[in-house]
Design a protein around this motif. Structure first.
Motif, PDB file in Angstrom:
ATOM      1  N   GLY A 152       0.818  -1.210   0.000  1.00 25.63           N
ATOM      2  CA  GLY A 152       0.000   0.000   0.000  1.00 25.63           C
ATOM      3  C   GLY A 152       0.851   1.259   0.000  1.00 25.63           C
ATOM      4  N   LEU A 153       1.889   1.269   0.835  1.00 28.05           N
ATOM      5  CA  LEU A 153       2.783   2.427   0.869  1.00 28.05           C
ATOM      6  C   LEU A 153       3.565   2.565  -0.430  1.00 28.05           C
ATOM      7  CD1 LEU A 153       4.023   2.075   4.545  1.00 28.05           C
ATOM      8  CD2 LEU A 153       2.623   3.923   3.619  1.00 28.05           C
ATOM      9  N   GLU A 154       3.978   1.462  -0.998  1.00 27.88           N
ATOM     10  CA  GLU A 154       4.684   1.485  -2.287  1.00 27.88           C
ATOM     11  C   GLU A 154       3.786   2.098  -3.359  1.00 27.88           C
ATOM     12  OE1 GLU A 154       7.552   1.010  -5.175  1.00 27.88           O
ATOM     13  OE2 GLU A 154       7.767   0.782  -3.010  1.00 27.88           O
ATOM     14  N   THR A 155       2.532   1.738  -3.348  1.00 24.63           N
ATOM     15  CA  THR A 155       1.585   2.308  -4.303  1.00 24.63           C
ATOM     16  C   THR A 155       1.481   3.820  -4.119  1.00 24.63           C
ATOM     17  OG1 THR A 155       0.342   0.243  -4.407  1.00 24.63           O
ATOM     18  CG2 THR A 155      -0.796   2.234  -5.127  1.00 24.63           C
ATOM     19  N   LEU A 156       1.418   4.263  -2.865  1.00 19.60           N
ATOM     20  CA  LEU A 156       1.298   5.698  -2.600  1.00 19.60           C
ATOM     21  C   LEU A 156       2.528   6.473  -3.056  1.00 19.60           C
ATOM     22  CD1 LEU A 156      -0.415   5.741   0.906  1.00 19.60           C
ATOM     23  CD2 LEU A 156      -1.470   6.142  -1.343  1.00 19.60           C
ATOM     24  N   THR A 157       3.691   5.831  -3.111  1.00 26.25           N
ATOM     25  CA  THR A 157       4.892   6.541  -3.564  1.00 26.25           C
ATOM     26  C   THR A 157       4.820   6.887  -5.044  1.00 26.25           C
ATOM     27  OG1 THR A 157       6.185   4.551  -4.089  1.00 26.25           O
ATOM     28  CG2 THR A 157       6.359   5.438  -1.832  1.00 26.25           C
ATOM     29  N   ARG A 158       3.892   6.285  -5.759  1.00 22.78           N
ATOM     30  CA  ARG A 158       3.711   6.604  -7.178  1.00 22.78           C
ATOM     31  C   ARG A 158       2.855   7.849  -7.397  1.00 22.78           C
ATOM     32  NH1 ARG A 158       1.946   0.776  -8.299  1.00 22.78           N
ATOM     33  NH2 ARG A 158       3.792  -0.336  -7.621  1.00 22.78           N
ATOM     34  N   LEU A 159       2.280   8.364  -6.321  1.00 23.87           N
ATOM     35  CA  LEU A 159       1.516   9.607  -6.426  1.00 23.87           C
ATOM     36  C   LEU A 159       2.478  10.764  -6.696  1.00 23.87           C
ATOM     37  CD1 LEU A 159      -0.837   9.298  -3.318  1.00 23.87           C
ATOM     38  CD2 LEU A 159      -1.526   9.151  -5.725  1.00 23.87           C
ATOM     39  N   PRO A 160       2.026  11.770  -7.416  1.00 26.71           N
ATOM     40  CA  PRO A 160       2.854  12.977  -7.536  1.00 26.71           C
ATOM     41  C   PRO A 160       3.128  13.545  -6.138  1.00 26.71           C
ATOM     42  CG  PRO A 160       1.031  13.039  -9.094  1.00 26.71           C
ATOM     43  CD  PRO A 160       0.785  11.863  -8.190  1.00 26.71           C
ATOM     44  N   ASP A 161       4.335  14.063  -5.923  1.00 20.70           N
ATOM     45  CA  ASP A 161       4.716  14.556  -4.592  1.00 20.70           C
ATOM     46  C   ASP A 161       3.746  15.582  -4.037  1.00 20.70           C
ATOM     47  OD1 ASP A 161       6.932  12.907  -4.336  1.00 20.70           O
ATOM     48  OD2 ASP A 161       8.285  14.382  -5.231  1.00 20.70           O
ATOM     49  N   ASP A 162       3.270  16.487  -4.884  1.00 17.30           N
ATOM     50  CA  ASP A 162       2.360  17.515  -4.378  1.00 17.30           C
ATOM     51  C   ASP A 162       1.040  16.914  -3.903  1.00 17.30           C
ATOM     52  OD1 ASP A 162       1.846  17.050  -7.207  1.00 17.30           O
ATOM     53  OD2 ASP A 162       0.474  18.767  -7.141  1.00 17.30           O
ATOM     54  N   VAL A 163       0.585  15.855  -4.565  1.00 17.46           N
ATOM     55  CA  VAL A 163      -0.655  15.190  -4.161  1.00 17.46           C
ATOM     56  C   VAL A 163      -0.455  14.474  -2.824  1.00 17.46           C
ATOM     57  CG1 VAL A 163      -2.320  13.374  -4.751  1.00 17.46           C
ATOM     58  CG2 VAL A 163      -1.489  14.946  -6.516  1.00 17.46           C
ATOM     59  N   ALA A 164       0.645  13.738  -2.698  1.00 16.55           N
ATOM     60  CA  ALA A 164       0.922  13.030  -1.444  1.00 16.55           C
ATOM     61  C   ALA A 164       1.058  14.012  -0.290  1.00 16.55           C
ATOM     62  CB  ALA A 164       2.185  12.189  -1.590  1.00 16.55           C
ATOM     63  N   ASP A 165       1.758  15.109  -0.511  1.00 18.79           N
ATOM     64  CA  ASP A 165       1.906  16.121   0.541  1.00 18.79           C
ATOM     65  C   ASP A 165       0.570  16.748   0.926  1.00 18.79           C
ATOM     66  OD1 ASP A 165       4.654  15.776   0.759  1.00 18.79           O
ATOM     67  OD2 ASP A 165       5.090  17.338  -0.726  1.00 18.79           O
TER      68      ASP A 165
END
Length: 74
Positions: A44-57
């Motif tokens: 799940g965390l690996e999947t989230l790392t594929r989000l654009p940085d601005d979206v994750a932040d």
């Protein structure tokens, strides 16, 4: 082909839901349950790392670097 933000979030939730379900299992070896939960949390965390940085932040303000680091510790 790139996956959409919605697709990535859905995939991550599937993994986190599975980890939550595994936590409810009581009739198996606890080590196996811990391994299964760890793998799903990592996925799940690996999947989230594929989000654009601005979206994750924006989605995880102030905690995203710690969440990302947790993936490495798992």
């Amino acid at each position: 082909m790139s996956r959409t933000i919605d697709e990535l979030l859905t995939e991550a939730l599937v993994h986190f839901d599975a980890a939550t379900e595994y936590a409810q299992v009581t009739d198996r070896d606890p080590r196996m349950i811990l391994d299964a939960m760890s793998m799903r949390l990592f996925a799940g965390l690996e999947t989230l790392t594929r989000l654009p940085d601005d979206v994750a932040d924006r989605l995880f303000p102030g905690v995203w670097p710690d969440m990302r680091g947790l993936r490495h510790r798992i």
